[in-house]
Motif scaffolding. Structure first.
Motif, mmCIF file in Angstrom:
data_model
loop_
_atom_site.group_PDB
_atom_site.id
_atom_site.type_symbol
_atom_site.label_atom_id
_atom_site.label_comp_id
_atom_site.label_asym_id
_atom_site.label_seq_id
_atom_site.Cartn_x
_atom_site.Cartn_y
_atom_site.Cartn_z
ATOM 1 N N LEU A 176 0.880 -1.126 0.037
ATOM 2 C CA LEU A 176 -0.018 0.056 -0.028
ATOM 3 C C LEU A 176 0.796 1.352 0.077
ATOM 4 O O LEU A 176 0.707 2.169 -0.861
ATOM 5 N N ASP A 179 2.096 1.788 -3.456
ATOM 6 C CA ASP A 179 1.016 2.379 -4.471
ATOM 7 C C ASP A 179 0.998 4.010 -3.982
ATOM 8 O O ASP A 179 0.497 4.667 -4.826
ATOM 9 N N GLN A 186 -5.234 6.998 -10.895
ATOM 10 C CA GLN A 186 -6.434 6.352 -10.186
ATOM 11 C C GLN A 186 -6.380 6.729 -8.792
ATOM 12 O O GLN A 186 -5.237 6.932 -8.286
ATOM 13 N N LYS A 188 -6.132 6.571 -4.883
ATOM 14 C CA LYS A 188 -5.620 5.461 -3.940
ATOM 15 C C LYS A 188 -6.160 5.130 -2.569
ATOM 16 O O LYS A 188 -6.028 4.386 -2.049
ATOM 17 N N LEU A 191 -8.402 2.099 -1.269
ATOM 18 C CA LEU A 191 -7.798 1.034 -1.030
ATOM 19 C C LEU A 191 -7.304 0.864 0.317
ATOM 20 O O LEU A 191 -7.516 -0.032 0.926
ATOM 21 N N TRP A 368 4.043 -1.478 -11.592
ATOM 22 C CA TRP A 368 2.846 -0.834 -11.350
ATOM 23 C C TRP A 368 1.771 -1.549 -11.754
ATOM 24 O O TRP A 368 0.623 -1.597 -11.444
ATOM 25 N N GLU A 372 -1.726 -2.739 -7.899
ATOM 26 C CA GLU A 372 -3.005 -2.651 -7.396
ATOM 27 C C GLU A 372 -3.760 -3.901 -7.351
ATOM 28 O O GLU A 372 -4.695 -4.129 -6.520
ATOM 29 N N SER A 373 -3.579 -4.567 -8.677
ATOM 30 C CA SER A 373 -4.329 -5.937 -8.791
ATOM 31 C C SER A 373 -3.704 -6.766 -7.503
ATOM 32 O O SER A 373 -4.741 -7.633 -7.126
ATOM 33 N N ILE A 375 -2.950 -6.049 -4.601
ATOM 34 C CA ILE A 375 -3.467 -5.476 -3.333
ATOM 35 C C ILE A 375 -5.200 -6.098 -3.294
ATOM 36 O O ILE A 375 -5.489 -6.539 -2.265
ATOM 37 N N GLU A 376 -5.725 -5.808 -4.349
ATOM 38 C CA GLU A 376 -7.236 -5.859 -4.580
ATOM 39 C C GLU A 376 -7.415 -7.276 -4.369
ATOM 40 O O GLU A 376 -8.305 -7.881 -3.881
#
Length: 387
Positions: A176, A179, A186, A188, A191, A368, A372-373, A375-376
């Motif tokens: 995180l 990120d 996008q 952040k 998240l 990058w 995020e994918s 983390i999600e």
């Protein structure tokens, strides 16, 4: 003695060809102790790491250790030893030779990790990395936090994404943070808010995200009131809990927020406050971050030559400190301020070019697309287990 293999997707472990029948928390405890083999942890530390956000009693750890010992013994696996007066340690002995006696000496381990903590506080990342490289010769092991933190200092995003030396539950906080300083469009903050709601972070990470880190994201996304509220919450927590190491970072974050809020008088007042604090604690990491934001403030007030010189000075100080993520974050903050307040200016262009150059030098940008994918995906899995 057989090694243990772990399958985090199924929460299964195998030792010597024997599948270990483990409950969820038995798996988590064994995974943690095995990842940090030969280190001693108190019951309180294990409760914090394996049961974050929960409120079990000390006896919970003892009961889980008792059951794990029986299962490991049946599989001829490693032993979980009781270190009298301290806590528990899963022992992995080397194939040849013997372990340095200091590895089993809690006083040595506490003292050396205390040195790391002090270097961390005063912002000497290069010293931390140098000491970490010598830990085998000096006969000590880093504690759970610093074994990950040395990779963070170097900005090694690939390690946090790909290595499984630590479970995702311990890596998620650092992902995180990576990120946060990714220069992507996008939003952040959502998240991080989700991770906080799910209690996805270890206790220290949860606290730092809640009272400090997320303020930057709110400010960058134009949520100035929420950023200011986070900073006030951080100030109260730092005072009530005597979190001395948070005071200067929180005030530097407040300077960033005031610059984005287009409040010159508040920014000037906040800058003077941070400068006064740094007289007493001129620590490299914080000093570098302040110099860069103060450089941006000078540029905004028309003192471009002085401001540009201070930006360069801040980057040089970051070079001395060795903290790659903080360097990138400070550059991103500065670019964000100039983009918001002086779009299309020569100062903004130079700063953003420098940021692009730094990303190229340290290489996090190549990771990058899947940051995020990752983390999600983890937060989705955690959400499913809680419902």
């Amino acid at each position: 003695m057989s090694a243990i293999t772990f399958d985090d997707s199924r929460f299964e472990a195998e030792c010597g060809g024997i599948r270990l029948e483990l409950l969820a928390k038995e798996y988590a405890l064994l995974r943690f102790l095995y990842t940090h083999a030969n280190l001693v942890f108190s019951r309180e530390q294990l409760l914090d790491r394996v049961w974050p956000g929960e409120y079990p009693v000390d006896r919970t750890v003892d009961d889980h250790v008792y059951r794990l010992r029986k299962k490991l013994k049946a599989a001829r696996g490693p032993k979980i030893e009781t270190i009298r007066g301290v806590g528990y340690c899963l022992t992995l002995r080397p194939e040849a030779g013997g372990a340095a006696p200091s590895l089993r000496d809690p006083s040595v381990q506490e003292a050396m990790n205390g040195v790391f903590a002090r270097y961390h506080r005063i912002g000497q990342g290069r010293a931390m990395l140098s000491l970490a490289e010598q830990r085998q010769q000096l006969g000590f092991e880093l504690n759970a936090f610093y074994r990950l933190y040395i990779h963070f200092i170097k900005g090694d995003l690939g390690w946090f994404l790909d290595k499984e030396e630590a479970p995702m539950s311990e890596r998620i906080y650092w992902l995180l943070l990576f990120d946060m300083f990714a220069d992507t469009p996008q939003p952040k903050a959502s998240l991080c808010e989700r991770a906080l709601r799910l209690n996805a972070l270890h206790a220290e990470g949860h606290r730092e995200m809640e009272i400090l880190n997320i303020a930057d994201l709110y400010a960058a996304e134009g949520r100035i009131e929420e950023a200011a509220a986070t900073i006030e919450r951080g100030r109260r927590a730092a005072a009530e809990q005597e979190l001395e190491g948070f005071v200067v970072p929180i005030e530097i974050s407040a300077l960033y927020v005031s610059l984005l809020a287009d409040d010159p008088s508040a920014a000037a007042e906040q800058s003077a406050k941070v400068a006064e604090l740094l007289k007493a604690e001129p620590y490299l990491r914080e000093l570098a971050g302040y110099r860069m934001l103060e450089g941006a403030r000078m540029i905004l007030t028309g003192r471009e030559a002085e401001g540009s010189a201070l930006l360069d000075e801040g980057l040089e100080t970051f070079e001395q400190s060795g903290f790659v993520p903080h360097r990138l974050l400070s550059l991103l903050r500065t670019c964000g301020v100039l983009r918001r307040r002086m779009p299309g200016s020569e100062a903004e262009r130079r700063c953003c070019c420098r940021l692009a150059s730094e990303y190229a030098n340290f290489g996090p940008a190549e990771h990058w697309p899947r940051l995020e994918s990752t983390i999600e995906q983890y937060l989705n899995e955690l959400e499913r287990t809680k419902t």
